[in-house]
Enzyme design. Structure first.
Site, PDB file in Angstrom:
ATOM      1  N   ARG A  36      -8.641 -17.667  -6.368  1.00 54.48           N
ATOM      2  CA  ARG A  36      -8.576 -18.042  -4.946  1.00 54.48           C
ATOM      3  C   ARG A  36      -9.484 -19.237  -4.631  1.00 54.48           C
ATOM      4  NH1 ARG A  36      -7.862 -12.502  -1.320  1.00 54.48           N
ATOM      5  NH2 ARG A  36      -5.606 -12.388  -1.631  1.00 54.48           N
ATOM      6  N   LYS A 193       7.534   3.316  -1.576  1.00 51.37           N
ATOM      7  CA  LYS A 193       8.011   3.960  -0.351  1.00 51.37           C
ATOM      8  C   LYS A 193       8.836   3.057   0.546  1.00 51.37           C
ATOM      9  CE  LYS A 193       4.315   7.378  -0.056  1.00 51.37           C
ATOM     10  NZ  LYS A 193       3.272   7.944   0.803  1.00 51.37           N
ATOM     11  N   GLY A 350       0.799  -7.742  -3.588  1.00 49.21           N
ATOM     12  CA  GLY A 350      -0.138  -7.359  -4.655  1.00 49.21           C
ATOM     13  C   GLY A 350       0.487  -6.900  -5.945  1.00 49.21           C
ATOM     14  N   GLY A 373      -0.534  -9.072   2.873  1.00 48.59           N
ATOM     15  CA  GLY A 373      -0.023  -8.718   4.200  1.00 48.59           C
ATOM     16  C   GLY A 373       0.696  -9.850   4.898  1.00 48.59           C
TER      17      GLY A 373
END
Length: 391
Positions: A36, A193, A350, A373
């Protein structure tokens, strides 16, 4: 694309407040992965080449508005200096003094923004304090763009604002993938999920031509069609939701691709005895842990015809062999087509980055987003406050 870039700004003699994401892993006081930090280098160098001074703003961890010593950016400052090859001064309190005394190509790194409760509250007072330190605001932290925080949203209304190189690259890649893509468009959505990706699936069925559903999510869709999935991970209470998504996809002309064969095992461990069966042949005492070779063959056929691919999530339990086979094979197919210039492939999230790295496919994808996100919310079709503020 309504945002400005570094090319639209005059940095000569100006101070640039640059919001970056250097939320890197640290063990025993040492940064263990500098990826990063490496990704902010082009922006820092560009501003300095244009005669500007760089003041970096970032968060680290989740201190929730309190000073937590082990989350101080002082820990990260030496790694930032090493990667940039520049003197980096960590500034804890007297921001204004440090800014007025900046020397040559010195870079300032302000203390963890989230130590101040005003950051996550998008407090205008805190944003004004930050804005007073600079002349131009540069957002180079796409991964924080889904948060309306003082350093991503409020400050962009107080100073001339633009996207840094990394942010512009990310936005350009995403626009090409789902904003105005070349068709046919394929999306691969996997993971455990359905409940965590309802908005995503709902948005994609109206935007893509083929939607591959993998991982535990696929089991929920199989079960919703009356298929026995044994002891597999499955959200049986979401059967109606899964059927609704299938109907929406049909109405939109989007092909939903579910497993055409399944790999099952009685235990969840590496090297567990397994067999490949038809989707409706899962024994009561077994778990579906991967898609089989017939599924991969069909996904490969679809990718052969595609022009654009958006990928989020694995096709099976990729963490353990041999249940990484479908993910690896499909990822390598996408990578080969991308390398040959036949496919624009964008991936993020991720588990996705980990799975593509494990498959050895990541380097040949057109673009890999490290934003978790923010990448998901963009795929869901949501407005990202940090991007909207640059418009």
């Amino acid at each position: 694309m309504g945002w400005k870039t570094l090319d639209d700004m005059d940095f000569a003699g100006k101070r640039a407040l640059v919001r970056v994401d250097i939320n890197v892993p640290v063990e025993d006081g040492t940064v263990t992965d500098t990826t990063r930090i490496e990704r902010i280098v082009p922006t820092v160098e560009d501003i300095q080449d244009k005669g500007g001074k760089v003041i970096l703003m970032a968060h680290f961890g989740r201190p929730k508005g309190k000073v937590v010593p082990e989350m101080s950016l002082e820990i990260i400052a030496p790694a930032v200096a090493d990667v940039l090859g520049l003197p980096v001064t960590w500034v804890n309190s007297d921001y204004a003094d440090a800014v007025s005394e900046m020397q040559g190509d010195e870079v300032l790194l302000l203390e963890n923004l989230r130590f101040n409760p005003g950051e996550e509250k998008n407090d205008e007072g805190f944003a004004k304090r930050l804005a007073s330190l600079g002349d131009i605001y540069v957002n180079d932290a796409f991964s924080a763009a889904h948060r309306a925080h003082a350093s991503t949203e409020a400050i962009a209304r107080l100073l001339p604002a633009c996207a840094g190189r990394l942010m512009a690259e990310e936005l350009g890649a995403l626009e090409k993938a789902l904003g105005h893509p070349e068709r046919p468009v394929v999306a691969v959505v996997g993971g455990a999920k359905v409940s965590t990706k309802l908005d995503l699936l709902g948005n994609l069925v109206g935007r893509v031509d083929h939607l591959v559903i993998g991982g535990g999510m696929a089991n929920t869709f199989l079960a919703a069609q009356g298929i026995n999935v044994g002891k597999s991970l499955c959200e049986h209470d979401l059967a109606d939701t899964a059927r609704d998504i299938l109907k929406k996809a049909e109405a939109a002309g989007c092909e939903i691709i579910l497993p055409r064969d399944i790999v099952v095992a009685r235990e969840f461990r590496a090297g567990a005895a397994n067999e490949t069966l038809a989707p409706d042949a899962c024994p009561d005492d077994a778990m579906i842990l991967d898609a089989g070779p017939a599924t991969v063959a069909y996904i490969s056929e679809v990718l052969e015809q595609a022009k654009t691919l958006v990928w989020n999530g694995p096709l099976g339990a990729f963490e353990i062999e041999p249940f990484d086979a479908a993910t690896n094979a499909a990822a390598n197919k996408a990578a080969a087509l991308s390398k040959a210039g036949r496919l624009t492939s964008v991936a993020g999230g991720g588990d996705t980055v980990a799975a593509l790295n494990q498959a050895g496919a990541a380097d040949d994808f057109t673009y890999i987003s490290t934003a978790g996100g923010a990448f998901l919310e963009w795929m869901e079709g949501k407005t990202l406050p940090g991007v909207a503020a640059l418009g």
